[in-house]
Design an enzyme around this catalytic site. Structure first.
Site, PDB file in Angstrom:
ATOM      1  N   TYR A 256     -21.383  -7.440 -18.225  1.00 54.17           N
ATOM      2  CA  TYR A 256     -22.008  -8.651 -18.772  1.00 54.17           C
ATOM      3  C   TYR A 256     -22.420  -8.575 -20.244  1.00 54.17           C
ATOM      4  CZ  TYR A 256     -26.221  -6.202 -17.129  1.00 54.17           C
ATOM      5  OH  TYR A 256     -27.177  -5.269 -16.904  1.00 54.17           O
TER       6      TYR A 256
ATOM      7  N   CYS B 247     -46.887  20.774  17.660  1.00 58.68           N
ATOM      8  CA  CYS B 247     -47.576  19.987  16.631  1.00 58.68           C
ATOM      9  C   CYS B 247     -48.294  18.803  17.286  1.00 58.68           C
ATOM     10  CB  CYS B 247     -46.566  19.472  15.601  1.00 58.68           C
ATOM     11  SG  CYS B 247     -47.312  18.336  14.412  1.00 58.68           S
TER      12      CYS B 247
ATOM     13  N   ASP C 132     -28.163  -8.640  -8.305  1.00 60.20           N
ATOM     14  CA  ASP C 132     -29.220  -7.747  -7.830  1.00 60.20           C
ATOM     15  C   ASP C 132     -28.612  -6.392  -7.464  1.00 60.20           C
ATOM     16  OD1 ASP C 132     -31.691  -6.885  -7.178  1.00 60.20           O
ATOM     17  OD2 ASP C 132     -31.872  -8.030  -5.309  1.00 60.20           O
TER      18      ASP C 132
ATOM     19  N   ARG D 221     -29.869   3.178 -16.622  1.00 64.77           N
ATOM     20  CA  ARG D 221     -30.746   2.594 -17.615  1.00 64.77           C
ATOM     21  C   ARG D 221     -31.892   3.533 -17.985  1.00 64.77           C
ATOM     22  NH1 ARG D 221     -34.325  -1.589 -19.347  1.00 64.77           N
ATOM     23  NH2 ARG D 221     -35.872  -1.177 -17.764  1.00 64.77           N
TER      24      ARG D 221
ATOM     25  N   LYS E  71     -36.108 -15.885 -12.543  1.00 58.72           N
ATOM     26  CA  LYS E  71     -36.161 -15.138 -11.278  1.00 58.72           C
ATOM     27  C   LYS E  71     -36.397 -16.090 -10.123  1.00 58.72           C
ATOM     28  CE  LYS E  71     -37.362 -11.028 -10.754  1.00 58.72           C
ATOM     29  NZ  LYS E  71     -36.703  -9.911 -10.099  1.00 58.72           N
TER      30      LYS E  71
ATOM     31  N   CYS F  10     -46.728  20.803   7.215  1.00 56.17           N
ATOM     32  CA  CYS F  10     -47.066  19.664   8.063  1.00 56.17           C
ATOM     33  C   CYS F  10     -48.556  19.370   7.961  1.00 56.17           C
ATOM     34  CB  CYS F  10     -46.686  19.978   9.509  1.00 56.17           C
ATOM     35  SG  CYS F  10     -47.239  18.723  10.663  1.00 56.17           S
TER      36      CYS F  10
ATOM     37  N   LEU G 204     -35.339  -7.901 -19.747  1.00 57.48           N
ATOM     38  CA  LEU G 204     -35.393  -9.315 -20.131  1.00 57.48           C
ATOM     39  C   LEU G 204     -36.773  -9.917 -19.929  1.00 57.48           C
ATOM     40  CD1 LEU G 204     -32.070 -10.509 -18.476  1.00 57.48           C
ATOM     41  CD2 LEU G 204     -32.503 -10.290 -20.918  1.00 57.48           C
TER      42      LEU G 204
ATOM     43  N   ASP H 258       0.841  -1.203   0.000  1.00 56.23           N
ATOM     44  CA  ASP H 258       0.000   0.000   0.000  1.00 56.23           C
ATOM     45  C   ASP H 258       0.874   1.251   0.000  1.00 56.23           C
ATOM     46  OD1 ASP H 258      -2.078  -1.694   0.118  1.00 56.23           O
ATOM     47  OD2 ASP H 258      -2.749  -1.167   2.143  1.00 56.23           O
TER      48      ASP H 258
ATOM     49  N   GLU I 180     -25.572 -16.818 -16.779  1.00 49.67           N
ATOM     50  CA  GLU I 180     -24.876 -15.912 -15.857  1.00 49.67           C
ATOM     51  C   GLU I 180     -25.715 -15.690 -14.621  1.00 49.67           C
ATOM     52  OE1 GLU I 180     -24.382 -12.303 -18.092  1.00 49.67           O
ATOM     53  OE2 GLU I 180     -23.224 -13.308 -19.634  1.00 49.67           O
TER      54      GLU I 180
ATOM     55  N   CYS J 176     -50.270  20.354  11.493  1.00 48.99           N
ATOM     56  CA  CYS J 176     -50.332  21.704  12.070  1.00 48.99           C
ATOM     57  C   CYS J 176     -50.039  22.799  11.051  1.00 48.99           C
ATOM     58  CB  CYS J 176     -49.365  21.818  13.250  1.00 48.99           C
ATOM     59  SG  CYS J 176     -47.637  21.731  12.754  1.00 48.99           S
TER      60      CYS J 176
ATOM     61  N   CYS K  11     -41.159  18.528  10.891  1.00 50.73           N
ATOM     62  CA  CYS K  11     -42.041  19.606  11.318  1.00 50.73           C
ATOM     63  C   CYS K  11     -41.357  20.268  12.512  1.00 50.73           C
ATOM     64  CB  CYS K  11     -43.407  19.057  11.736  1.00 50.73           C
ATOM     65  SG  CYS K  11     -44.400  20.331  12.538  1.00 50.73           S
TER      66      CYS K  11
ATOM     67  N   LYS L 220     -27.720 -13.399 -12.186  1.00 52.38           N
ATOM     68  CA  LYS L 220     -28.404 -12.116 -12.330  1.00 52.38           C
ATOM     69  C   LYS L 220     -28.122 -11.330 -11.056  1.00 52.38           C
ATOM     70  CE  LYS L 220     -32.893 -10.242 -13.744  1.00 52.38           C
ATOM     71  NZ  LYS L 220     -32.956  -9.200 -12.739  1.00 52.38           N
TER      72      LYS L 220
HETATM   73  S1  IVH Z   1     -28.475  -9.060 -19.622  1.00 49.65           S
HETATM   74  C1  IVH Z   1     -30.355  -7.165 -23.332  1.00 49.65           C
HETATM   75  N1  IVH Z   1     -27.075 -10.108 -17.656  1.00 49.65           N
HETATM   76  O1  IVH Z   1     -31.177  -7.623 -14.871  1.00 49.65           O
HETATM   77  C2  IVH Z   1     -29.487  -7.573 -22.206  1.00 49.65           C
HETATM   78  N2  IVH Z   1     -28.725  -8.502 -17.103  1.00 49.65           N
HETATM   79  O2  IVH Z   1     -34.063  -7.087 -16.717  1.00 49.65           O
HETATM   80  C3  IVH Z   1     -30.192  -7.504 -20.926  1.00 49.65           C
HETATM   81  N3  IVH Z   1     -28.854  -7.991 -14.703  1.00 49.65           N
HETATM   82  O3  IVH Z   1     -31.670  -4.457 -16.133  1.00 49.65           O
HETATM   83  C4  IVH Z   1     -29.417  -7.613 -19.706  1.00 49.65           C
HETATM   84  N4  IVH Z   1     -27.227  -9.353 -14.061  1.00 49.65           N
HETATM   85  O4  IVH Z   1     -29.678  -4.708 -14.711  1.00 49.65           O
HETATM   86  C5  IVH Z   1     -28.058  -9.248 -17.991  1.00 49.65           C
HETATM   87  N5  IVH Z   1     -25.727 -11.109 -16.026  1.00 49.65           N
HETATM   88  C6  IVH Z   1     -26.695 -10.254 -16.366  1.00 49.65           C
HETATM   89  C7  IVH Z   1     -27.366  -9.467 -15.394  1.00 49.65           C
HETATM   90  C8  IVH Z   1     -28.381  -8.618 -15.819  1.00 49.65           C
HETATM   91  C9  IVH Z   1     -28.125  -8.452 -13.650  1.00 49.65           C
HETATM   92  C10 IVH Z   1     -29.954  -7.008 -14.591  1.00 49.65           C
HETATM   93  C11 IVH Z   1     -29.840  -5.837 -15.522  1.00 49.65           C
HETATM   94  C12 IVH Z   1     -31.150  -5.735 -16.228  1.00 49.65           C
HETATM   95  C13 IVH Z   1     -32.034  -6.734 -15.525  1.00 49.65           C
HETATM   96  C14 IVH Z   1     -32.811  -7.555 -16.512  1.00 49.65           C
END
Ligand code: IVH
Length: 682
Positions: A217, A438, A116, A135, A324, A417, A83, A33, A112, A420, A433, A114
């Site tokens: 991604y 109040c 969050d 987005r 999902k 408020c 998606l 570091d 992949e 009041c 407030c 997804k």
């Molecule tokens: S592909 C057209 N890959 O999920 C390509 N999305 O509705 C569409 N997300 O808004 C996205 N991980 O924010 C893709 N490995 C992944 C993802 C991913 C998270 C989110 C992304 C998108 C939502 C899909």
């Protein structure tokens, strides 16, 4: 300083980029570091002396700026679609087979995680990060470039001068979210909310303090560069350019194409179509153990030319589907947004939603925390929203699913408020407030005081409190100890003599609650039982000590206590300088409530006479009138009667005792002299 500053600066940037990449992308630091800091400071120094030579992609851009900037709207160069969804492993498998058949066979699929988090699109020109855009609605988003530049894993300059757009997800690890959430009062329910709130902040130096990360991604080559043939090749290319790419990625191929298994990067899972469902089930089971939150899996066609042929619907690509996970979440509509005034005057917007069942209970009111949170969600009445309820946590609006027809971009806090009509003021993220009188603040602090986790006064519930408030008898918690309940309540519907007597008993016993409970009930912001305990253990064993520190504004004395941060300490000292609070404390002291732990020593600990029945006779030197001696016995748990009988356990005998002494002796009852008594109660 140097002969060719630009040359030295560029060389420093290159070294720092290499070190950053090793550290953030590959997880393998190359130098200490200290050595890193040395290079960094040298660069900073040169940039200060030669500001014109500073490169826009210099790593020093990552510290962010304190300047408040608006987030301008910009158009996307690529359509940022969402998606299509699948809800079971077998639906995903069906979709995959159908898509393969539609495309004429011999397809492979990439799966992949997804993530969050928050979707982000990064635009690079000739290898330099030019714009980072949220987005938004898919066509227009907000420019958050300054904020994104603070994120260490986002490359500011690529290893090749290519022009491209990259889609990725910004996220926080669960651990880091919990650390941030435990240290302060933030309204964000989960890492995604905090990431979304952070990226929209207007000062990028505040963003720099939140450890956001990114996974890339999707990549889109803009301009003249050539596009790789497959998604996995694109991901490998993105990684080579310097982007973090999630290695928890899998490839699935048709049974009869085993050669496809050879093509993927090391570390990836590879399987045939028949393995997909098992893979989905395994990741679903494992998902709680990830260091970041994932809410599903994304299955994508690997061959990019086939993607082009399949194309898009208006809403989503035909070449991908999102699986999902089931979440304790439900969809509903916001009917209206109302505001509540808390005991501290804090205004909380609440969404009144169409009643909906989530995880076994029906939810119709959902907190929206504050104006900033609503802006982050872009929520307004009429919108369809996702509402979640995890365990015992209060229900939260997670995100807007669809804007209502004609609904406004987002709801705006009223100026006054609702209780009041006083003009609201904004402090930090919250509106307040400021009116001490109040009515909602008053009833809030009274209901809090009598609440189950505070004074918990027996037979004194919210209904009784609200009745007394409406009668004007109760305008502060301290009034509870001054009200003439017989006069106020007899004749009121539902209040018979017995009920009033029970209420009075409840109030009486509550006078003896320990200091810790009293302190936690006063209504000092964020000071409940736990903070009260920390304060007492930290040496504030009486209210006087706390008042003294507050008067002097000695925040440091408070923050020296483990568990008490600066924000909490400032809140406490501010609350204890407030005239309404000071009056409340004075009145409660007059009512005999405990305001130090010392006082409690006598009252609560030494119940040395409990179970005993005393009789007192004669006159005393130290107890005048005699009732003072009787008080001393009662305070220590003993009972006092006026005549000696078979149930008398001890007789306190002073000068000129009379017949009681004779009787006691006859019954063999122990006789205690004044001197012995003083010894006992010392
Ligand atoms: S592909 C057209 N890959 O999920 C390509 N999305 O509705 C569409 N997300 O808004 C996205 N991980 O924010 C893709 N490995 C992944 C993802 C991913 C998270 C989110 C992304 C998108 C939502 C899909």
């Amino acid at each position: 300083m140097t002969e060719n500053p630009q040359q030295e600066m560029d060389a420093l940037i290159e070294s720092l980029e290499e070190l950053d990449r090793a550290y953030y992308i590959d997880g393998k630091p190359l130098v200490s570091d200290l050595e890193y800091d040395r290079l960094y400071h040298r660069l900073q120094q040169l940039e200060q002396v030669y500001p014109k030579l500073k490169r826009p992609y210099s790593p020093t851009c990552r510290i962010g700026s304190d300047l408040s900037e608006e987030l301008p709207e910009v158009s996307h160069k690529i359509p940022v679609l969402s998606l299509d969804k699948a809800y079971s492993a077998s639906d995903v498998s069906t979709w995959m087979h159908r898509t393969a058949a539609k495309a004429g066979g011999s397809l492979t699929f990439i799966v992949e995680e997804k993530i969050d988090g928050v979707s982000i699109v990064l635009y690079y020109e000739d290898g330099i990060l030019m714009h980072a855009v949220t987005r938004g609605n898919g066509y227009i988003g907000n420019d958050v470039t300054g904020n994104v530049k603070t994120i260490s894993s986002v490359p500011l300059r690529l290893r090749e001068p290519v022009s491209l757009a990259v889609r990725g997800e910004l996220y926080l690890t669960v651990k880091e979210f919990e650390q941030i959430a435990s240290g302060q009062d933030i309204p964000y329910a989960n890492p995604r909310n905090l990431a979304a709130g952070t990226i929209r902040r207007v000062t990028s130096s505040a963003v720099a303090r939140i450890p956001l990360r990114m996974f890339a991604y999707e990549g889109y080559i803009l301009g003249s560069g050539s596009t790789p043939a497959s998604h996995w090749a694109m991901l490998s290319y993105l990684h080579a350019l310097g982007f973090p790419v999630n290695s928890r990625t899998a490839l699935f191929y048709p049974q009869d194409m085993p050669q496809k298994a050879q093509e993927v990067p090391p570390g990836w899972v590879v399987g045939t179509f028949g393995d997909l469902e098992d893979y989905i089930r395994r990741i679903t089971a494992e998902r709680q153990r990830r260091e970041y939150e994932i809410d599903g899996l994304v299955v994508k066609v690997n061959e990019l030319d086939v993607r082009d042929r399949l194309g898009f619907t208006g809403h989503h690509p035909r070449w991908a589907v999102a699986y999902k996970f089931e979440a304790p979440e439900a969809e509903t509509d916001i009917k209206e947004i109302t505001v509540q005034v808390g005991r501290t005057g804090r205004i909380t917007p609440v969404a009144r939603v169409k009643p909906v069942k989530i995880g076994g209970s029906v939810v119709s009111n959902v907190t929206l925390h504050n104006q900033d949170y609503i802006q982050m969600l872009e929520a307004a009445p009429g919108d369809t929203v996702a509402v979640s309820k995890r365990g015992d946590v209060i229900p939260a609006v997670e995100r807007v699913i669809e804007k209502g027809a004609g609904s406004s971009p987002y709801w705006i806090m009223p100026e006054r408020c609702p209780a009041c009509s006083t003009e609201l003021v904004k402090r930090g993220a919250h509106h307040f407030c400021p009116n001490d009188r109040c009515p909602d603040k008053i009833s809030g602090s009274i209901l809090y005081f009598i609440g189950r986790n505070q004074m918990d006064i027996d037979n004194f519930g919210p209904k009784t409190a609200l009745l007394l408030i409406s009668m004007g008898a109760l305008t502060d918690p301290a009034d509870i100890y001054r009200i003439d309940y017989d006069r106020m309540l007899s004749g009121q519907g539902g209040f018979g003599d017995k009920k009033i007597a029970a209420l009075k008993r409840g109030v009486e016993t509550s006078r003896k609650r320990p200091y810790k409970t009293v302190l936690a009930s006063l209504g000092i912001p964020e000071v409940g039982e736990k903070a009260a305990e920390m304060l007492i253990e930290g040496g504030f064993t009486s209210i006087d000590a706390l008042l003294e520190a507050s008067r002097k504004g000695d925040v440091e004395r408070l923050t020296s206590i483990k568990g008490i941060g600066e924000k909490l300490a400032e809140g406490i000292t501010e609350a204890l300088r407030d005239p309404v609070m000071l009056r409340r404390i004075r009145m409660l002291q007059e009512a005999g409530l405990s305001f130090s732990t010392v006082q409690e020593g006598i009252r609560d600990d030494k119940q040395i006479f409990s179970g005993e029945t005393w009789c007192v006779t004669g006159s005393f030197i130290n107890f005048k009138p005699r009732s003072q001696a009787e008080e001393e016995i009662k305070r220590r748990g003993g009972k006092v009667t006026s005549a000696v009988s078979g149930s008398t356990t001890r007789l306190l005998s002073g000068e000129h005792p009379g017949s009681k002494l004779e009787k006691a002796k006859a019954l063999g009852i122990q006789v205690v002299s004044e001197e012995e008594f003083l010894e006992l109660i010392k």
